[in-house]
Every structure is written in C-alpha cells, then in structure tokens.
Design an enzyme around this catalytic site. Structure first.
Site, PDB file in Angstrom:
ATOM      1  CE  LYS A  64       1.188  -5.478  -9.785  1.00 49.21           C
ATOM      2  NZ  LYS A  64       1.120  -4.025 -10.008  1.00 49.21           N
ATOM      3  CB  SER A 317      -1.554  -8.495  -3.064  1.00 45.48           C
ATOM      4  OG  SER A 317      -0.328  -8.367  -2.365  1.00 45.48           O
TER       5      SER A 317
END
Length: 518
Positions: A64, A317
């Site tokens: 992110k 991720s």
C-alpha cells in the site's frame, strides 16, 4: 491472452497514460524494490516454477505504500500544507501515515472504533493522527469525507484513483524485469487497485503474460461486477481475509479489470490457510490471509487447468497479521490442502466398536475424535471424527464408502463451514425430541465488551437453547445460537433483520442436524 484495449473514456486515462505514469512513479523515495523468490518445495509439488513477489518486506509490511505515496507526492503545495485524510482499518492507513511522515504532511486516519489496538498503535507510530469513529469501515469513510470537506483536507482513496493504481503498477514492472519468462501472474483483489496497476503495466509491455485476479469467495466484488456489467454492492462480505473484504469494486478499477484481466479465480478460507502454510514452510514468510490469496488462486488455477512446466508468479501483498489468528489458520490449512476429512458418523454404543471403526479406516491416522451418546436412545453414539488424508478428495470419498459398507451412517462435513467453525468445538449431545428451535450464526465487530453488547441487542424475547461464541483472533467474533421457536415465528426473523449484524439461519445445516438437532 487479453490484448490491451484500454481507451480513454470521458477524460479517463488510457493505456499509454497509465504506462507513462507507472514509469514516472516516485515510489522508490518511500518503497523498496522487493525480491521475486522461488518456492522450491511448492514448485516441485506442482511441476511448475512458482515465484512470490515479497511485498510483505516493505517498511509498512504491505504494497500500500506504493500507491499512497505516488498519490500524495503529486499534491500541490497548498494541498500539502492543509494535509490529507483517509479511512482505513489496515494497510492503507499505514501507507498514508508513512507517506505523510516522509513528505512532512499532516495525515488524519479515521479508523473504526473496533479496530484492534495493534493496528491503531502502528499507525500512530508512523505519525498518523488516529480518529476512532463508528463501528464499520463505511461509517469511518463517511466521517473521513466529511472532514475532507470541513477542514479542506485531501482525501486519499485506498484503490479507486489513477495515481494510486499507477503506484501499485510498479510491482508489475519489477516482476517482468526480474523474470521476463513469466507465463501468468496471480494478484489478490479487494477494491482492485493492485491488480489494475499490475495488469495495465504488464499488458502494455508483455501482453502475452496472463494476469489473473484472485478473490476470496466471501468478498468477490469483482466477479459480481463482471457478471452485472458494472460495480455492484455485495450484500455481505466475510472478514477472514479482511485486507480484501471490500463490498464494492472501484469504478476505475472495474474499467481496467474488465478490459485487461485474463481470468478471475475465487478461493476459500481453507485454501488461503493452506497457502499461508506453504509460504511459511517454503520461505519462512508469515503473511496475513489476504496476503496469501494470490498463491491460493495460483494453486487452484494450476490444479483446475492441469498446468505443468510453466512459470507462475503471485504477489504476497501483506503481512500485518494478528498473531492470534494463526490458531485458526493452522487448524484450517490441513483442510485447504485436502489433507484432512471431517466426518459425522453414527456407531453402536457397544464395547470394542471404536476398535472396529478404526479398523475400517485401514490404519489411517485419526486427527480428532469426539462423541456423545445420542439423546434419542437406541444405544447409538454420534461421532465427530477427523482423518488424515494422503490422496485428497479421492481418498476422502473412498473412506466414506468404506464406512457405509461397514454399516455406518456417514455425513461428510469437510466442506461444511458451521462444522469447522462451531460444531467441532461443542460436541455435547442433541436436543430432546420435544424441543422446537431455530438456529442462527452471526458475525459482529470484535472489541472489548462486544459480546455483552451483542447479548443486549439480542434481547430476551426468545429463550436461548444453544449458544457458542468463538473468536479466532480476527477483527470479528462468531456466534452460533438457537432460540426456542418454530418456523412459523415470523417475528423472530424480523428481529434478526433489525439486529444489524450479518447472520444466516442454520436450522437445516447438515452438521447442526446431525450433532445438535432434535
């Protein structure tokens, strides 16, 4: 193979603009160029080379930071002076807080009041001003948007923004630079920012490489949007893989995904848990559930299509895992790999019967064995049994057949969510024949005092005949409860709707009928 047909629509960025912005993205002022690592053991098992993009190694332990920094870096001087605001209970919050610290900006992070303290402290440690507000993301987001208008702050969206998408696209660029022979890339999908960014980059430069989105089956908002031809709201999302628990895919991310993705795969909690175990055993990485979704989808796709001899890559991720969730993941990983069968079996309550039962299993290892004398009488016992498997679903079917031929009544509960979450923890006998009851399962935000608040909201109108509460370390609790009522009691169903919690009626569930019913 999908050929890039992304064109400008009402001022939206076309493929060339996205490519240019990905190549110009200033992510390395804030993010790391992460390794693409081979999973040796899994590669041998699948007969294809399996590679993992280690975004868990970023400073905020997720990808992110790339999108947040790219978006915030593009702000003008006046916008930077006023600061930014966002809503998040997870990785996006940390990405915005870290980016703001690097850019010398104020960052207000609105987080639901039920957010675990470990995540709140992580955002504060990065310099973010945390505002705890509401009991859900939607409420927190509404407050963040109100603050943006009231205080002149710039709202930083988690996924549905071209610059955020471009920042995430740098992952795709790194992957094809690190291995130019990749055949397929598997990417987790929540709101769609990560998979959109990777797809728009890869399809511009190497269109023969397939890009495949992977969703959790309980939050498959992209699949729902593709079926409807537009973004739609899911009625309910599961929270096991909270990092991808998004109710509605973004408008811009849907435009990119519908044009560029080769396929979308959905996976279960069991398959994700098995992928977490694979990543630990091969790389000693400990991802959060949403971080392992890409690998779970890779394994499912490879099995479904019989892939051999290919180069398959996925994105790990994130790794902002609540430690206590590992108990649940460990328990479910064997089921995800089809290494355990869970069965409900009725056996005679006679001396030596368990020995005979074990003999029918043919020497297989019993992982769990629970029973209680059937309240219906007749000298029978209801058994909840786990059996270790070596050959997956085929062996499971064979075991059921062997037990039935031996004269046992068998119910296969391996794929039954209620059996795995609640029933295996509360075997204790069935209800009496005279009891009329209805059974419901609930999910509700977890926080100190949450169970008491749930009971207060539930009220005392109906007599509770069964209650089981279980939390697995995630941000939500699970309850199974029964009320003394019949199917004709319409007022009970209306009361369930008014409670405001996600629920399902489980009265006819096979596991409940077998172990808990009349």
């Amino acid at each position: 193979m999908v050929v890039n047909e992304l064109v400008s629509d009402d001022g939206a960025w076309d493929g060339a603009r996205y490519l240019r912005e990905v190549l110009r993205a200033p992510v390395y002022e804030a993010a790391e160029h992460t390794p693409l690592q081979v999973m040796e053991a899994l590669s041998e098992r699948l007969g294809s080379t399996v590679e993992v993009k280690r975004e868990d190694l970023q400073s905020v332990h997720s990808f992110k930071i790339r999108g947040a920094y790219t978006s915030m870096r593009a702000l003008g001087e006046a916008e930077r002076e006023r600061g930014v605001v966002t809503a998040s209970a997870g990785n996006h919050a940390q990405g915005v807080a870290r980016s703001a610290a690097l850019l010398g900006m104020r960052a207000v992070i609105v987080m639901p009041s039920v957010t675990p303290l470990i995540k709140v402290d992580a955002v504060r440690a990065l310099g973010g001003e945390v505002l705890l507000y509401g009991d859900s993301f939607d409420v927190a987001q509404a407050e963040a948007l109100r603050l943006a208008r009231a205080e002149g702050l710039t709202y930083v969206p988690p996924f549905d923004d071209p610059r955020v998408i471009a920042g995430q696209g740098t992952i795709g660029l790194e992957m094809i630079q690190q291995d130019a022979r990749i055949d397929r890339i598997f990417v987790p999908v929540g709101g769609g920012g990560l998979v959109s960014g990777i797809a728009v980059l890869v399809k511009q430069l190497m269109p023969a490489v397939e890009v495949i989105g992977v969703e959790h089956e309980e939050s498959a908002c992209l699949r729902a949007a593709l079926a409807a031809g537009r973004p739609v709201d899911l009625e309910r999302v599961g929270l096991f893989a909270e990092g991808v628990a998004v109710r509605r895919v973004g408008r811009e991310t849907f435009r990119l995904c519908s044009a560029l993705l080769d396929d979308v795969v959905t996976v279960s909690s069991d398959e994700v848990s098995a992928a977490v175990k694979d990543l630990f055993e091969d790389l000693r990485a400990v991802p959060e559930p949403s971080g392992a979704i890409g690998l779970a989808g890779l394994k499912r796709h490879a099995a479904t299509h019989g892939l051999r001899g290919e180069r398959l890559a996925c994105v790990l991720s994130g790794a902002n895992l609540n430690f206590h969730q590992l108990r649940y993941i460990s328990e479910r990983s064997e089921l995800g790999e089809q290494r355990e069968a869970i069965l409900g079996v009725t056996i005679p309550e006679v001396q030596g019967e368990f020995l005979r039962f074990a003999a029918v299993l043919g020497g297989r290892s019993v992982t769990e064995f629970n029973y209680r004398l059937d309240a219906g009488g007749g000298g029978r016992a209801r058994i909840f049994v786990g059996v270790r498997l070596s050959h997956g679903r085929r062996e499971r079917t064979a075991i059921v057949g062997d037990l039935e031929r031996a004269g046992y009544d068998v119910v296969d509960l391996t794929d039954d969510e209620l059996a795995k979450v609640h029933v295996r923890s509360m075997i204790g006998g069935r209800a009496s024949a005279q009891l009329r009851e209805r059974l419901f399962s609930f999910e509700f935000p977890e926080s100190p005092g949450a169970l008491m608040r749930f009971l207060e909201v539930l009220g005392t109108r109906w007599n509770i005949t069964l209650f089981h509460y279980r939390t697995d370390g995630a941000d939500y609790g699970r309850i199974l409860t029964a009320f003394e009522a019949g199917p004709e009691d319409a007022e009970l169903a209306e009361h369930m709707d008014r409670l405001g919690y996600a629920y399902h009626e489980e009265t006819g569930n096979p596991a409940a009928v077998f172990f808990l019913g009349r």
